[in-house]
Motif scaffolding. Sequence first.
Motif, PDB file in Angstrom:
ATOM      1  N   LEU A  90       0.784  -1.255  -0.057  1.00 53.05           N
ATOM      2  CA  LEU A  90      -0.064  -0.045  -0.043  1.00 53.05           C
ATOM      3  C   LEU A  90       0.750   1.275  -0.013  1.00 53.05           C
ATOM      4  CD1 LEU A  90      -2.866  -1.047   2.585  1.00 53.05           C
ATOM      5  CD2 LEU A  90      -2.918  -0.718   0.009  1.00 53.05           C
ATOM      6  N   THR A  91       2.023   1.266   0.848  1.00 51.58           N
ATOM      7  CA  THR A  91       2.926   2.173   0.608  1.00 51.58           C
ATOM      8  C   THR A  91       3.360   2.476  -0.853  1.00 51.58           C
ATOM      9  OG1 THR A  91       3.545   2.041   2.951  1.00 51.58           O
ATOM     10  CG2 THR A  91       5.069   3.322   1.699  1.00 51.58           C
ATOM     11  N   LEU A  92       3.878   1.442  -1.383  1.00 49.47           N
ATOM     12  CA  LEU A  92       4.257   1.578  -2.846  1.00 49.47           C
ATOM     13  C   LEU A  92       3.255   2.129  -3.660  1.00 49.47           C
ATOM     14  CD1 LEU A  92       6.276  -1.722  -3.215  1.00 49.47           C
ATOM     15  CD2 LEU A  92       7.284   0.642  -3.471  1.00 49.47           C
ATOM     16  N   GLU A  93       1.896   1.724  -3.577  1.00 50.62           N
ATOM     17  CA  GLU A  93       0.768   2.031  -4.322  1.00 50.62           C
ATOM     18  C   GLU A  93       0.639   3.795  -4.138  1.00 50.62           C
ATOM     19  OE1 GLU A  93      -2.865   3.508  -5.222  1.00 50.62           O
ATOM     20  OE2 GLU A  93      -2.354   3.218  -3.247  1.00 50.62           O
ATOM     21  N   SER A  94       0.697   4.270  -2.917  1.00 53.25           N
ATOM     22  CA  SER A  94       0.632   5.680  -2.530  1.00 53.25           C
ATOM     23  C   SER A  94       1.582   6.346  -3.065  1.00 53.25           C
ATOM     24  CB  SER A  94       0.397   5.859  -1.023  1.00 53.25           C
ATOM     25  OG  SER A  94       0.390   7.016  -0.819  1.00 53.25           O
ATOM     26  N   MET A  95       2.713   5.963  -3.149  1.00 49.46           N
ATOM     27  CA  MET A  95       4.037   6.797  -3.628  1.00 49.46           C
ATOM     28  C   MET A  95       3.777   6.734  -5.300  1.00 49.46           C
ATOM     29  SD  MET A  95       7.418   5.510  -1.857  1.00 49.46           S
ATOM     30  CE  MET A  95       8.065   5.873  -0.141  1.00 49.46           C
ATOM     31  N   VAL A  96       3.377   5.741  -5.999  1.00 53.31           N
ATOM     32  CA  VAL A  96       3.021   5.803  -7.423  1.00 53.31           C
ATOM     33  C   VAL A  96       2.023   6.605  -7.547  1.00 53.31           C
ATOM     34  CG1 VAL A  96       2.372   4.212  -9.367  1.00 53.31           C
ATOM     35  CG2 VAL A  96       3.899   3.539  -7.687  1.00 53.31           C
ATOM     36  N   ARG A  97       0.909   6.726  -6.962  1.00 55.56           N
ATOM     37  CA  ARG A  97      -0.195   7.431  -7.026  1.00 55.56           C
ATOM     38  C   ARG A  97       0.144   8.860  -6.857  1.00 55.56           C
ATOM     39  NH1 ARG A  97      -4.205   8.021  -3.397  1.00 55.56           N
ATOM     40  NH2 ARG A  97      -3.448   5.995  -2.393  1.00 55.56           N
ATOM     41  N   ASN A  98       0.755   9.359  -5.969  1.00 58.12           N
ATOM     42  CA  ASN A  98       0.928  10.575  -5.580  1.00 58.12           C
ATOM     43  C   ASN A  98       1.969  11.347  -5.802  1.00 58.12           C
ATOM     44  OD1 ASN A  98      -1.911  10.570  -4.377  1.00 58.12           O
ATOM     45  ND2 ASN A  98      -1.189   9.466  -2.704  1.00 58.12           N
ATOM     46  N   GLY A  99       3.055  10.629  -6.215  1.00 59.34           N
ATOM     47  CA  GLY A  99       4.190  11.336  -6.309  1.00 59.34           C
ATOM     48  C   GLY A  99       4.524  12.099  -7.447  1.00 59.34           C
ATOM     49  N   GLY A 100       3.474  12.337  -8.308  1.00 58.45           N
ATOM     50  CA  GLY A 100       3.258  13.053  -9.401  1.00 58.45           C
ATOM     51  C   GLY A 100       4.218  12.363 -10.670  1.00 58.45           C
ATOM     52  N   GLU A 101       4.778  13.269 -11.549  1.00 58.84           N
ATOM     53  CA  GLU A 101       5.572  13.071 -12.785  1.00 58.84           C
ATOM     54  C   GLU A 101       7.076  12.475 -12.227  1.00 58.84           C
ATOM     55  OE1 GLU A 101       7.816  14.800 -16.676  1.00 58.84           O
ATOM     56  OE2 GLU A 101       6.200  15.882 -15.666  1.00 58.84           O
ATOM     57  N   LEU A 102       7.489  12.731 -11.153  1.00 57.97           N
ATOM     58  CA  LEU A 102       8.747  12.185 -10.704  1.00 57.97           C
ATOM     59  C   LEU A 102       8.564  10.730 -10.192  1.00 57.97           C
ATOM     60  CD1 LEU A 102      11.802  12.829 -10.006  1.00 57.97           C
ATOM     61  CD2 LEU A 102      10.870  13.667  -7.711  1.00 57.97           C
ATOM     62  N   SER A 103       7.437  10.412  -9.669  1.00 61.70           N
ATOM     63  CA  SER A 103       7.288   9.097  -9.548  1.00 61.70           C
ATOM     64  C   SER A 103       7.053   8.240 -10.464  1.00 61.70           C
ATOM     65  CB  SER A 103       6.359   9.038  -8.067  1.00 61.70           C
ATOM     66  OG  SER A 103       5.050   9.147  -8.861  1.00 61.70           O
ATOM     67  N   ALA A 104       6.418   8.897 -11.351  1.00 59.66           N
ATOM     68  CA  ALA A 104       5.993   7.938 -12.702  1.00 59.66           C
ATOM     69  C   ALA A 104       7.308   7.689 -13.378  1.00 59.66           C
ATOM     70  CB  ALA A 104       4.839   8.761 -13.497  1.00 59.66           C
ATOM     71  N   SER A 105       8.272   8.738 -13.537  1.00 59.38           N
ATOM     72  CA  SER A 105       9.543   8.407 -14.367  1.00 59.38           C
ATOM     73  C   SER A 105      10.249   7.453 -13.447  1.00 59.38           C
ATOM     74  CB  SER A 105      10.088   9.983 -14.550  1.00 59.38           C
ATOM     75  OG  SER A 105      11.599   9.672 -15.027  1.00 59.38           O
ATOM     76  N   HIS A 106      10.486   7.449 -12.414  1.00 58.09           N
ATOM     77  CA  HIS A 106      11.138   6.928 -11.253  1.00 58.09           C
ATOM     78  C   HIS A 106      10.728   5.319 -11.354  1.00 58.09           C
ATOM     79  CE1 HIS A 106      14.007   5.860  -8.121  1.00 58.09           C
ATOM     80  NE2 HIS A 106      13.020   5.382  -7.565  1.00 58.09           N
ATOM     81  N   PHE A 107       9.495   5.165 -11.008  1.00 61.21           N
ATOM     82  CA  PHE A 107       8.929   3.746 -10.869  1.00 61.21           C
ATOM     83  C   PHE A 107       9.029   3.074 -12.455  1.00 61.21           C
ATOM     84  CE2 PHE A 107       7.393   4.777  -6.709  1.00 61.21           C
ATOM     85  CZ  PHE A 107       7.744   4.007  -6.199  1.00 61.21           C
ATOM     86  N   LEU A 108       8.467   3.765 -13.345  1.00 63.75           N
ATOM     87  CA  LEU A 108       8.217   3.072 -14.611  1.00 63.75           C
ATOM     88  C   LEU A 108       9.403   3.047 -15.543  1.00 63.75           C
ATOM     89  CD1 LEU A 108       4.822   4.482 -15.610  1.00 63.75           C
ATOM     90  CD2 LEU A 108       5.167   2.332 -14.640  1.00 63.75           C
ATOM     91  N   SER A 109      10.222   4.123 -15.629  1.00 62.36           N
ATOM     92  CA  SER A 109      11.576   3.992 -16.311  1.00 62.36           C
ATOM     93  C   SER A 109      12.671   3.711 -15.740  1.00 62.36           C
ATOM     94  CB  SER A 109      11.722   5.632 -16.854  1.00 62.36           C
ATOM     95  OG  SER A 109      12.875   5.393 -17.645  1.00 62.36           O
ATOM     96  N   GLN A 110      12.929   4.022 -14.545  1.00 66.15           N
ATOM     97  CA  GLN A 110      14.279   3.660 -13.853  1.00 66.15           C
ATOM     98  C   GLN A 110      14.064   2.321 -12.986  1.00 66.15           C
ATOM     99  OE1 GLN A 110      15.987   6.643 -11.556  1.00 66.15           O
ATOM    100  NE2 GLN A 110      14.959   8.318 -13.045  1.00 66.15           N
ATOM    101  N   MET A 111      12.825   1.982 -12.461  1.00 65.62           N
ATOM    102  CA  MET A 111      12.684   0.787 -11.512  1.00 65.62           C
ATOM    103  C   MET A 111      12.048  -0.327 -12.306  1.00 65.62           C
ATOM    104  SD  MET A 111      13.910   1.895  -8.763  1.00 65.62           S
ATOM    105  CE  MET A 111      13.677   0.572  -7.536  1.00 65.62           C
ATOM    106  N   GLY A 112      11.310  -0.050 -13.614  1.00 70.01           N
ATOM    107  CA  GLY A 112      10.783  -1.515 -14.242  1.00 70.01           C
ATOM    108  C   GLY A 112       9.716  -1.735 -13.544  1.00 70.01           C
ATOM    109  N   LEU A 113       8.828  -0.849 -12.860  1.00 67.41           N
ATOM    110  CA  LEU A 113       7.666  -1.345 -12.204  1.00 67.41           C
ATOM    111  C   LEU A 113       6.881  -2.510 -12.896  1.00 67.41           C
ATOM    112  CD1 LEU A 113       6.412  -1.378  -9.431  1.00 67.41           C
ATOM    113  CD2 LEU A 113       4.887   0.509 -10.222  1.00 67.41           C
ATOM    114  N   LEU A 114       6.423  -2.441 -14.231  1.00 70.27           N
ATOM    115  CA  LEU A 114       5.534  -3.113 -14.895  1.00 70.27           C
ATOM    116  C   LEU A 114       6.170  -4.482 -15.040  1.00 70.27           C
ATOM    117  CD1 LEU A 114       4.104  -0.663 -17.737  1.00 70.27           C
ATOM    118  CD2 LEU A 114       3.150  -1.540 -15.421  1.00 70.27           C
TER     119      LEU A 114
END
Length: 789
Positions: free
Chosen positions: A481-505
């Motif tokens: 749930l903490t990861l989900e909250s960070m992905v949802r509320n972190g704005g463009e920075l969290s989207a770039s970090h999780f999707l591009s750098q961390m390979g979340l999908l």
Amino acid sequence: SSTATLLERGKPLDVTRIHEMMVMHSQYEAVMSLMPRNTPSPKLELIKLQICCITASKGSIIRKISTRNILLQSHNAGICDEDCFLRRLLHLYYSRKVENTVEWFMDELRTGPTSIYSEIAEGERWDWLLTLLDHNRIRCTLAYFPDWEPRLWPLDIENVVDVVSTDIVSQIDNDDDIDGDDLETQSAGSDDIGSNSVNLMPAVEKSSIRKWPSEEGPDMRYSPSFVLPLVLGFLEYYLPTEEELLAQPSEDKNTETSVKAFSKMTFRLCDSGGLALALASLSCKCPAIRQIVVAILLLVMKAMRTEEARRISEWKHRPQVLMLLESVQKGLRLRRQRQMSSPLPQSSTVSPRCIVPMFSSVSAIFLARAFTILCNPSDPMYSSINSYFLRIANNQGAFKDSGGRIPAFTSLYCSTDDSGGNAKRERQWMLFLLRDAVKDRHSFKAAIRCHATSLLLSAVDSPTSSFSGSNDDTERVAVILTLESMVRNGGELSASHFLSQMGLLSWLHCFLVSRDLSKVLPSLKARVAFLKLISTAIYVVQQTKGHKWNNLRDSIVEITSLSDSALEFVAATLYQISAGDVSIRRDSNTERLFFALIPTCFWGMHTIFVGNKVNRRGVNRGISLDSAMAVLSNVKLYFEGDREAEVSDDSNDDETSKLTKLAWSLSSLPFRSEAVSRLKELCLMTVSIVLQNSEESSFDSLACVLHRIAAYASTDVGTSAAVAPSIIADVDILQMVMRCRRKCVGNKTAMDAWKTCMTSLLPTSDPSEDNASGKDVLFDTVKSLIRCS
């Protein structure tokens, strides 16, 4: 509603008469006493109509004391729409110079349904405030803190989060100072509610925290802009003079002095949780609210330093609380020094001396929760939080983690103190803090600096999350749930970090296919959290598809694999639920939430594939049609059973819409070319679900489903020979598709899809002698209909 429209158009209506009819109506008090709820209510519409009347009256409306009492009794001191518009209404009564009005004093703003408007003793004028402050509501406020709220609301309350301060956009967005200087520059706007200036509050990013989660029930959060001025008025009322503060305390314990009363009431205020709300408001983006907070902290510290406060036997934790407040005071002083040396934008008209530094949301919520713990020495976290402040040595104990770092992250989340389960307790406490407080790019940047994201991803299937193989997955649920909250509320920075750098999908897909879910996600609550994380990740991909770092082609490939593993994950869970498997722990509320999340998750994938015209027919990767049938049938069965138990038409319509979205989504995702045992059932169920939907979008869903059936029946798109013959020339499917024609008439897209589907279902050669008797007439009828269309 129609009356408000006429008023806006300037029609010659007697608004004074309309207002009088409203407030004198026999049901006026009953309607105004309705409790807040998440859906539009008659109370909200009535308040809006009163606002329109006062706005158009130009001061000709006479306000009665009885009306004032009803309005204040219906006010819940919250931030829901009813309370926000009600405060706007109360303000208009005086700003528009309504006749027969007198100025209110702070102690007269007694709110809530339990308020009593009668004569009260002089020494009890503020007791109602201590009764008003409820610990449960304060906890709700800290969990979803409204840092976007302005001191006074602008005219357009509904779009307050979209109001952007042009003074600070460039400086906040481009400042990467590790000490948190990206929070230094604040809005210089006017607090006048009628001002046309856009600098009412800095809302550089829209915060999804503004929306209260519907599954939590009515929004019960307090409004900091309303409660904090009352807290300040409470302290100022009991504040003694400087001479009284400097005078020697009386030796007689029975003698009541102003200083003793000031100390006792401050203790009661701290015990009620009012100061926790003030500390959390240090993250408010409105400078006026932060100025009120600083004044409150100053008066509380004055009371704590008196000899009378030391003599209060119940206030044994006073030194620890004073230590926290002094640390915050010194931290503010350091931030002020940097603030004074940093130039403001040229467009700003406010001196830096008038601006109180803004803390990051994670730092302010940390201080608020730390305060509540230090006020309760029996709290299990008391020793850990007290040790954190005792260890601060630099700058005479100044709180330094106000901007660019997460306070106590290393000492709590990476704790090795296993005595009495302290390590587990400290990790969970930090997880809950991150879940509730990391809600913008600035606080997310602080999480990146302490490597919180990589630690959380590795902790999902870590042995420490399940505590040596036990079935207690509370910490694992908190991590997800903490990861989900960070992905949802972190704005463009969290989207770039999780999707591009961390390979979340890719991580989500690999987790589902390589882990034993019965061990890593043993409870339904854990699976609900994981499905929510998948839904949020897909939503973020959709919202950021135009950014240069988001390679949509790669994302579609990853989502194709994820859709298959997610569907298998859901199908396996539904099988365990339907079979009554006791190994998966669940309850009715969690089960309801899981079924509600399934359509949401696959609908997000559907929007990506439909919006980008992906080839979804006959590919080697995609969803399993047998799993799709299992999921759709189980969800349909659950919603139908739930619909029989419900009596509300709104809930039935909502479930029908969700079921249609699920059928539509499963008909748009890529599917694997393999033998399918229940393809006919899947086709019949999908069409029947879509036909039951009466919404305008049902044409698109029906067209999508018909195209999918045509894809199943087409042998030239790569489908195996075992798939196509099972539905070609099937009478039941032909009759079901024939029923769709009436609905398709009038919509070209749907009608073209119907023709394509029927053409694919008809045999390419004449039917055999054995089947000719039953099918010839149907085939001839269908062919003639297609030719006529």
